[in-house]
Design a protein around this motif. Sequence first.
Motif, PDB file in Angstrom:
ATOM      1  N   VAL A 194      -5.146  -8.011   1.494  1.00  0.00           N
ATOM      2  CA  VAL A 194      -4.354  -9.289   0.916  1.00  0.00           C
ATOM      3  C   VAL A 194      -3.564  -9.904   1.780  1.00  0.00           C
ATOM      4  CG1 VAL A 194      -3.059  -9.758  -1.026  1.00  0.00           C
ATOM      5  CG2 VAL A 194      -4.921  -8.138  -1.306  1.00  0.00           C
ATOM      6  N   ARG A 195      -2.682  -9.320   2.556  1.00  0.00           N
ATOM      7  CA  ARG A 195      -1.745  -9.886   3.380  1.00  0.00           C
ATOM      8  C   ARG A 195      -2.404 -10.697   4.470  1.00  0.00           C
ATOM      9  NH1 ARG A 195       3.398  -8.786   2.280  1.00  0.00           N
ATOM     10  NH2 ARG A 195       3.770  -6.990   0.926  1.00  0.00           N
ATOM     11  N   GLN A 196      -3.420 -10.147   4.944  1.00  0.00           N
ATOM     12  CA  GLN A 196      -4.230 -10.907   6.027  1.00  0.00           C
ATOM     13  C   GLN A 196      -4.776 -12.088   5.738  1.00  0.00           C
ATOM     14  OE1 GLN A 196      -6.925  -8.463   8.499  1.00  0.00           O
ATOM     15  NE2 GLN A 196      -8.099 -10.327   9.075  1.00  0.00           N
ATOM     16  N   VAL A 197      -5.514 -11.960   4.397  1.00  0.00           N
ATOM     17  CA  VAL A 197      -6.089 -13.374   3.866  1.00  0.00           C
ATOM     18  C   VAL A 197      -4.952 -14.201   3.412  1.00  0.00           C
ATOM     19  CG1 VAL A 197      -7.150 -14.094   1.880  1.00  0.00           C
ATOM     20  CG2 VAL A 197      -8.089 -12.150   2.780  1.00  0.00           C
ATOM     21  N   ALA A 198      -3.774 -13.954   3.102  1.00  0.00           N
ATOM     22  CA  ALA A 198      -2.700 -14.859   2.607  1.00  0.00           C
ATOM     23  C   ALA A 198      -2.084 -15.253   4.110  1.00  0.00           C
ATOM     24  CB  ALA A 198      -1.637 -13.963   1.841  1.00  0.00           C
ATOM     25  N   HIS A 199      -1.880 -14.700   5.056  1.00  0.00           N
ATOM     26  CA  HIS A 199      -1.577 -15.138   6.272  1.00  0.00           C
ATOM     27  C   HIS A 199      -2.201 -16.348   6.808  1.00  0.00           C
ATOM     28  CE1 HIS A 199       0.502 -15.338  10.046  1.00  0.00           C
ATOM     29  NE2 HIS A 199      -0.766 -15.101  10.687  1.00  0.00           N
ATOM     30  N   GLU A 200      -3.857 -15.877   6.663  1.00  0.00           N
ATOM     31  CA  GLU A 200      -4.596 -17.067   7.226  1.00  0.00           C
ATOM     32  C   GLU A 200      -4.798 -18.165   6.448  1.00  0.00           C
ATOM     33  OE1 GLU A 200      -8.381 -14.686   7.004  1.00  0.00           O
ATOM     34  OE2 GLU A 200      -7.972 -13.563   8.798  1.00  0.00           O
ATOM     35  N   GLY A 202      -1.762 -19.424   4.825  1.00  0.00           N
ATOM     36  CA  GLY A 202      -0.262 -19.815   4.500  1.00  0.00           C
ATOM     37  C   GLY A 202       0.359 -19.640   3.249  1.00  0.00           C
ATOM     38  N   LEU A 203      -0.201 -18.459   2.481  1.00  0.00           N
ATOM     39  CA  LEU A 203       0.183 -18.083   1.248  1.00  0.00           C
ATOM     40  C   LEU A 203       1.175 -16.816   1.520  1.00  0.00           C
ATOM     41  CD1 LEU A 203      -3.363 -18.315  -0.567  1.00  0.00           C
ATOM     42  CD2 LEU A 203      -1.633 -19.936  -0.559  1.00  0.00           C
ATOM     43  N   LEU A 204       1.772 -16.655   0.220  1.00  0.00           N
ATOM     44  CA  LEU A 204       2.882 -15.688   0.268  1.00  0.00           C
ATOM     45  C   LEU A 204       2.261 -14.576  -0.680  1.00  0.00           C
ATOM     46  CD1 LEU A 204       5.984 -17.685  -0.524  1.00  0.00           C
ATOM     47  CD2 LEU A 204       5.232 -16.932   1.447  1.00  0.00           C
ATOM     48  N   VAL A 205       2.709 -13.207  -0.290  1.00  0.00           N
ATOM     49  CA  VAL A 205       2.295 -12.111  -1.020  1.00  0.00           C
ATOM     50  C   VAL A 205       3.316 -11.172  -1.563  1.00  0.00           C
ATOM     51  CG1 VAL A 205       1.036  -9.797  -0.876  1.00  0.00           C
ATOM     52  CG2 VAL A 205      -0.050 -11.859   0.264  1.00  0.00           C
ATOM     53  N   GLU A 206       3.191 -10.547  -2.765  1.00  0.00           N
ATOM     54  CA  GLU A 206       4.000  -9.714  -3.345  1.00  0.00           C
ATOM     55  C   GLU A 206       3.138  -8.425  -3.651  1.00  0.00           C
ATOM     56  OE1 GLU A 206       6.205 -11.065  -6.774  1.00  0.00           O
ATOM     57  OE2 GLU A 206       6.769 -12.969  -5.720  1.00  0.00           O
ATOM     58  N   HIS A 207       3.525  -7.348  -3.007  1.00  0.00           N
ATOM     59  CA  HIS A 207       2.807  -6.381  -3.379  1.00  0.00           C
ATOM     60  C   HIS A 207       3.665  -5.013  -3.833  1.00  0.00           C
ATOM     61  CE1 HIS A 207       0.672  -2.106  -2.547  1.00  0.00           C
ATOM     62  NE2 HIS A 207      -0.525  -2.900  -2.655  1.00  0.00           N
ATOM     63  N   ARG A 208       3.517  -4.303  -4.894  1.00  0.00           N
ATOM     64  CA  ARG A 208       4.112  -3.204  -4.948  1.00  0.00           C
ATOM     65  C   ARG A 208       3.210  -2.051  -5.954  1.00  0.00           C
ATOM     66  NH1 ARG A 208       6.463  -6.823 -10.275  1.00  0.00           N
ATOM     67  NH2 ARG A 208       6.030  -8.092  -8.383  1.00  0.00           N
ATOM     68  N   ASN A 209       3.684  -0.908  -5.581  1.00  0.00           N
ATOM     69  CA  ASN A 209       2.835   0.477  -6.240  1.00  0.00           C
ATOM     70  C   ASN A 209       3.662   0.800  -7.759  1.00  0.00           C
ATOM     71  OD1 ASN A 209       1.304   1.026  -3.935  1.00  0.00           O
ATOM     72  ND2 ASN A 209       3.185   1.573  -2.738  1.00  0.00           N
ATOM     73  N   LEU A 210       2.741   0.823  -8.647  1.00  0.00           N
ATOM     74  CA  LEU A 210       3.015   1.102  -9.932  1.00  0.00           C
ATOM     75  C   LEU A 210       2.667   2.439 -10.464  1.00  0.00           C
ATOM     76  CD1 LEU A 210       1.379  -1.992 -11.610  1.00  0.00           C
ATOM     77  CD2 LEU A 210       3.845  -1.844 -10.790  1.00  0.00           C
ATOM     78  N   TYR A 211       3.526   3.194 -11.045  1.00  0.00           N
ATOM     79  CA  TYR A 211       3.172   4.351 -11.675  1.00  0.00           C
ATOM     80  C   TYR A 211       2.825   5.556 -10.712  1.00  0.00           C
ATOM     81  CZ  TYR A 211       2.079   1.263 -15.265  1.00  0.00           C
ATOM     82  OH  TYR A 211       2.129  -0.067 -16.171  1.00  0.00           O
TER      83      TYR A 211
END
Length: 222
Positions: A194-200, A202-211
Motif C-alpha cells: 500500500v505504501r509503495q502504491v501510494a508513494h508512486e 503521490g498519496l498519503l497512507v495511514e496504517h494501523r493494526n487492530l485487535y
Amino acid sequence: MSSNEASVPTANHADSMDAIYRTQRHIYDLTRKYYLLGRDRLIDDLAPPPGGLVLEMGCGTARNLIVAARRYPHAQFLGFDISEAMLENARASIMRAGLSDRIQVTKGDATAFTPRRLFGIGRVDRVFCSYTLSMIPGWEQAIEAGAAALAPGGRMHIVDFGRQQGLPEWFARGLHAWLDRFQVSPRRDMEAVVRQVAHERGLLVEHRNLYRGYAQYAVVRG
C-alpha cells in the motif's frame, strides 16, 4: 512493482469463488460477522461528500454496501465481485432493502478494473475493500487499480487479516489453518505494498493494526 508475495490472477478464479460460495453464500453474513472484525469501523470512516460515489471492490453479498448506504443516504454506491453466485445474493438483498436506486453491482475482477469499464463513470470519491485482498490472486494489482480509481481528494479504505502478532501462537496457527480451507491468505506485506502504491501516486497512507494484530487497516488519501 515488486512484492515477496507477488502473484498472478488465475483464469479460473471466478469459477473457484463460485464453487466455494455457491452454498456458503446463504449463511455467509451470519457466520462472517463474528470474525471479520473492523468492517463497521471502516464504514464509519468513509464519510463520503454529499452526492459522492463510493465503490466496493469484492462486494460479496452487498452486506457492506447496504450498511453504508443506510449510513450515508446522500451518497451513491457501486460494487463488483468476481463471483456471480455472490452477486445473485447481493442483488436480492439490495432489492429487499429497497436500495436498488442507490446501489448498483456488477461482475468484475479487482485486479483489472476501471469505474468506466464497469459502470461508465470516471473516478469515485471512496474505494473500499473489506477482507477481500486475502482472497485475490494478484492482490497487489487490486490495490493499484483501487488507487487509480480515486478522484482528486478521494480515499481508499482497506481492512483485512493482519499478522496476529499480538495474539497467542496457537490462535494464529488455528486461524490460518481454517482460512486455508476457503483459499484465504492473510497478506503479511499489505502495508508495504500500500505504501509503495501510494508513494508512486503521490498519496498519503495511514496504517494501523487492530485487535492485537488480528486485523490491519489502511487508508490511502489523495
